[in-house]
Write an enzyme that holds these catalytic residues in place. Sequence first.
Site, PDB file in Angstrom:
ATOM      1  N   LYS A  40      18.413  -6.478 -23.603  1.00 54.60           N
ATOM      2  CA  LYS A  40      19.070  -6.205 -24.730  1.00 54.60           C
ATOM      3  C   LYS A  40      18.283  -5.932 -26.069  1.00 54.60           C
ATOM      4  O   LYS A  40      18.523  -5.102 -26.866  1.00 54.60           O
ATOM      5  CB  LYS A  40      20.255  -6.954 -25.142  1.00 54.60           C
ATOM      6  CG  LYS A  40      21.118  -7.167 -23.973  1.00 54.60           C
ATOM      7  CD  LYS A  40      22.696  -7.724 -24.517  1.00 54.60           C
ATOM      8  CE  LYS A  40      22.204  -9.265 -25.053  1.00 54.60           C
ATOM      9  NZ  LYS A  40      21.790 -10.145 -23.739  1.00 54.60           N
ATOM     10  N   ARG A 119      29.706 -13.405 -28.200  1.00 60.50           N
ATOM     11  CA  ARG A 119      29.819 -14.036 -26.711  1.00 60.50           C
ATOM     12  C   ARG A 119      30.990 -14.244 -25.973  1.00 60.50           C
ATOM     13  O   ARG A 119      30.960 -14.748 -24.921  1.00 60.50           O
ATOM     14  CB  ARG A 119      28.554 -14.721 -26.805  1.00 60.50           C
ATOM     15  CG  ARG A 119      27.209 -14.370 -26.052  1.00 60.50           C
ATOM     16  CD  ARG A 119      26.457 -15.675 -26.118  1.00 60.50           C
ATOM     17  NE  ARG A 119      25.262 -15.693 -25.519  1.00 60.50           N
ATOM     18  CZ  ARG A 119      23.980 -15.337 -26.112  1.00 60.50           C
ATOM     19  NH1 ARG A 119      23.733 -14.867 -27.374  1.00 60.50           N
ATOM     20  NH2 ARG A 119      22.941 -15.305 -25.536  1.00 60.50           N
ATOM     21  N   ARG A 158       8.985 -12.753 -19.057  1.00 63.78           N
ATOM     22  CA  ARG A 158       9.097 -12.164 -20.678  1.00 63.78           C
ATOM     23  C   ARG A 158       8.390 -13.250 -21.564  1.00 63.78           C
ATOM     24  O   ARG A 158       8.228 -14.326 -21.403  1.00 63.78           O
ATOM     25  CB  ARG A 158      10.641 -12.338 -21.117  1.00 63.78           C
ATOM     26  CG  ARG A 158      10.857 -11.971 -22.332  1.00 63.78           C
ATOM     27  CD  ARG A 158      12.490 -11.686 -22.568  1.00 63.78           C
ATOM     28  NE  ARG A 158      13.272 -12.706 -22.382  1.00 63.78           N
ATOM     29  CZ  ARG A 158      14.652 -12.732 -22.639  1.00 63.78           C
ATOM     30  NH1 ARG A 158      15.111 -11.513 -22.959  1.00 63.78           N
ATOM     31  NH2 ARG A 158      15.424 -13.878 -22.646  1.00 63.78           N
ATOM     32  N   ARG A 191       9.699 -18.594 -24.213  1.00 66.77           N
ATOM     33  CA  ARG A 191      10.765 -19.253 -24.930  1.00 66.77           C
ATOM     34  C   ARG A 191      11.265 -20.391 -24.165  1.00 66.77           C
ATOM     35  O   ARG A 191      11.254 -20.407 -22.799  1.00 66.77           O
ATOM     36  CB  ARG A 191      12.030 -18.418 -25.290  1.00 66.77           C
ATOM     37  CG  ARG A 191      11.764 -17.373 -26.308  1.00 66.77           C
ATOM     38  CD  ARG A 191      12.672 -16.465 -26.507  1.00 66.77           C
ATOM     39  NE  ARG A 191      13.964 -16.725 -26.010  1.00 66.77           N
ATOM     40  CZ  ARG A 191      15.086 -15.832 -26.007  1.00 66.77           C
ATOM     41  NH1 ARG A 191      14.774 -14.539 -26.629  1.00 66.77           N
ATOM     42  NH2 ARG A 191      16.223 -15.843 -25.373  1.00 66.77           N
ATOM     43  N   ARG A 202      22.077 -20.673 -18.723  1.00 64.53           N
ATOM     44  CA  ARG A 202      22.500 -19.533 -19.574  1.00 64.53           C
ATOM     45  C   ARG A 202      23.197 -18.329 -18.628  1.00 64.53           C
ATOM     46  O   ARG A 202      24.262 -17.721 -19.077  1.00 64.53           O
ATOM     47  CB  ARG A 202      21.246 -18.705 -19.996  1.00 64.53           C
ATOM     48  CG  ARG A 202      20.840 -19.694 -21.331  1.00 64.53           C
ATOM     49  CD  ARG A 202      19.347 -19.325 -21.314  1.00 64.53           C
ATOM     50  NE  ARG A 202      19.401 -18.084 -22.380  1.00 64.53           N
ATOM     51  CZ  ARG A 202      18.311 -17.226 -22.457  1.00 64.53           C
ATOM     52  NH1 ARG A 202      17.225 -17.434 -21.581  1.00 64.53           N
ATOM     53  NH2 ARG A 202      18.352 -15.971 -23.056  1.00 64.53           N
TER      54      ARG A 202
HETATM   55  P1  AMP Z   1      19.847 -14.973 -27.074  1.00 63.40           P
HETATM   56  O1  AMP Z   1      18.560 -14.886 -27.740  1.00 63.40           O
HETATM   57  O2  AMP Z   1      21.079 -14.129 -27.516  1.00 63.40           O
HETATM   58  O3  AMP Z   1      19.902 -15.078 -25.536  1.00 63.40           O
HETATM   59  O4  AMP Z   1      20.470 -16.439 -27.507  1.00 63.40           O
HETATM   60  C1  AMP Z   1      19.638 -17.671 -27.457  1.00 63.40           C
HETATM   61  C2  AMP Z   1      20.631 -18.919 -27.499  1.00 63.40           C
HETATM   62  O5  AMP Z   1      21.111 -18.978 -28.575  1.00 63.40           O
HETATM   63  C3  AMP Z   1      21.971 -18.775 -26.510  1.00 63.40           C
HETATM   64  O6  AMP Z   1      21.423 -19.407 -25.033  1.00 63.40           O
HETATM   65  C4  AMP Z   1      22.723 -19.664 -27.029  1.00 63.40           C
HETATM   66  O7  AMP Z   1      22.635 -21.047 -27.097  1.00 63.40           O
HETATM   67  C5  AMP Z   1      22.535 -19.455 -28.812  1.00 63.40           C
HETATM   68  N1  AMP Z   1      23.454 -18.465 -29.061  1.00 63.40           N
HETATM   69  C6  AMP Z   1      22.944 -17.094 -29.609  1.00 63.40           C
HETATM   70  N2  AMP Z   1      23.923 -16.391 -29.849  1.00 63.40           N
HETATM   71  C7  AMP Z   1      24.964 -17.182 -29.525  1.00 63.40           C
HETATM   72  C8  AMP Z   1      26.540 -16.747 -29.650  1.00 63.40           C
HETATM   73  N3  AMP Z   1      27.052 -15.704 -30.218  1.00 63.40           N
HETATM   74  N4  AMP Z   1      27.552 -17.787 -29.057  1.00 63.40           N
HETATM   75  C9  AMP Z   1      27.073 -18.941 -28.740  1.00 63.40           C
HETATM   76  N5  AMP Z   1      25.461 -19.294 -28.791  1.00 63.40           N
HETATM   77  C10 AMP Z   1      24.993 -18.216 -28.960  1.00 63.40           C
END
Ligand code: AMP
Length: 248
Positions: A40, A119, A158, A191, A202
Site C-alpha cells: 500500500k 483499520r 522489504r 522495520r 499483524r
Molecule cells: P503500518 O505501517 O500501517 O503497517 O502500521 C504499523 C503499526 O502501527 C501497526 O501494526 C499498528 O501497530 C500501528 N497502527 C498504524 N495504524 C493503525 C491504525 N489505524 N489502528 C491501529 N493501529 C495502527
Amino acid sequence: MNPRRDRSAWLHGPDARCQDPPPRFPGRRFVLLGAPGIGKGTQAALLSAAFGACHLSTGDLFRAALHGDGDRLSPAMRDALARMRRGELVPDVTVLDLVRERVECLRCRGGFLLDGFPRTVPQATALDRMLSDEELGLDAVLSYELPEEAIVARIGGRRTCPACKSVYHVELRPPRTAGRCDACGGELVLRDDDQPAAVHVRQAAHAANTAPLLDYYGRRDLLVSVDADGSPEVVFDRTLAALCARVR
Ligand code: AMP
C-alpha cells in the site's frame, strides 16, 4: 509528475507547517486498504506522484514518534509504540486522537491517500464523521488483495528508510546502492514490526478486522478491488484502470 509532498503537518502535528505550495486543482481523497506488507505504501507513493495528494500513513506517525524524543512521549503514545513493536493494533482512541489533531490534513485542498487508517469499523465511522463535519467525502476505497503466503514473502524483503520513509524491496524494488536510500542516502532497515514474529500477529489482526471494513465500504459503494500481484508499476497501472472504470 508532482514533486513528493513534505507532509510536515501530518508527521509532526498541527504546529508544523507543510512547505508545499497550495495545489492548483482540488485533489482526490482515497483510502487504501490491504494486509500489512501488500505494498500500500508503494502504491500510495505512486498515486501521490500522479495525483499530488499527500500520503498520510498512521504507521508513519508512530514510527516518527519512535525515532523522536522519547522523553516527550505521552503514556498513550508509549503504550502505542510497545503494541506496534509486537505487531498489535494500537487502541482506536489513541489513533483517533492523533488523526483528529491532524484534521487540517483531511481538509487539505490537495486531497489525501490514507494508508493504514481506518483499520477498524469504529475508526471508519469516526473518519466519516470528521469528513462530513467538513462537508467532504471519499472518492474511493482501494482494496489491495493477495494471498497471505505471497505477502509474508514480500515483507521479508522489504527495507525502509527511517529518515524519509521511502520503501524498497531487495528484489522487486531495489535501491540503486544496496542498503542506502535513493532519496536521502539514509541507511535502509528491516522495520521491527516486519520481523517474522510480529508479521504473524499483524496478519492475524488484519484478517480479524478486514472483513467488516470491506463490508462497511462495500455498502457505501466506495470499494474498488485491485489484484496486488506483480511489480509496483503493474499494480499501479491496474489501480488507475480500476479507478477509470469506476468513474465511467
Ligand atoms: P503500518 O505501517 O500501517 O503497517 O502500521 C504499523 C503499526 O502501527 C501497526 O501494526 C499498528 O501497530 C500501528 N497502527 C498504524 N495504524 C493503525 C491504525 N489505524 N489502528 C491501529 N493501529 C495502527
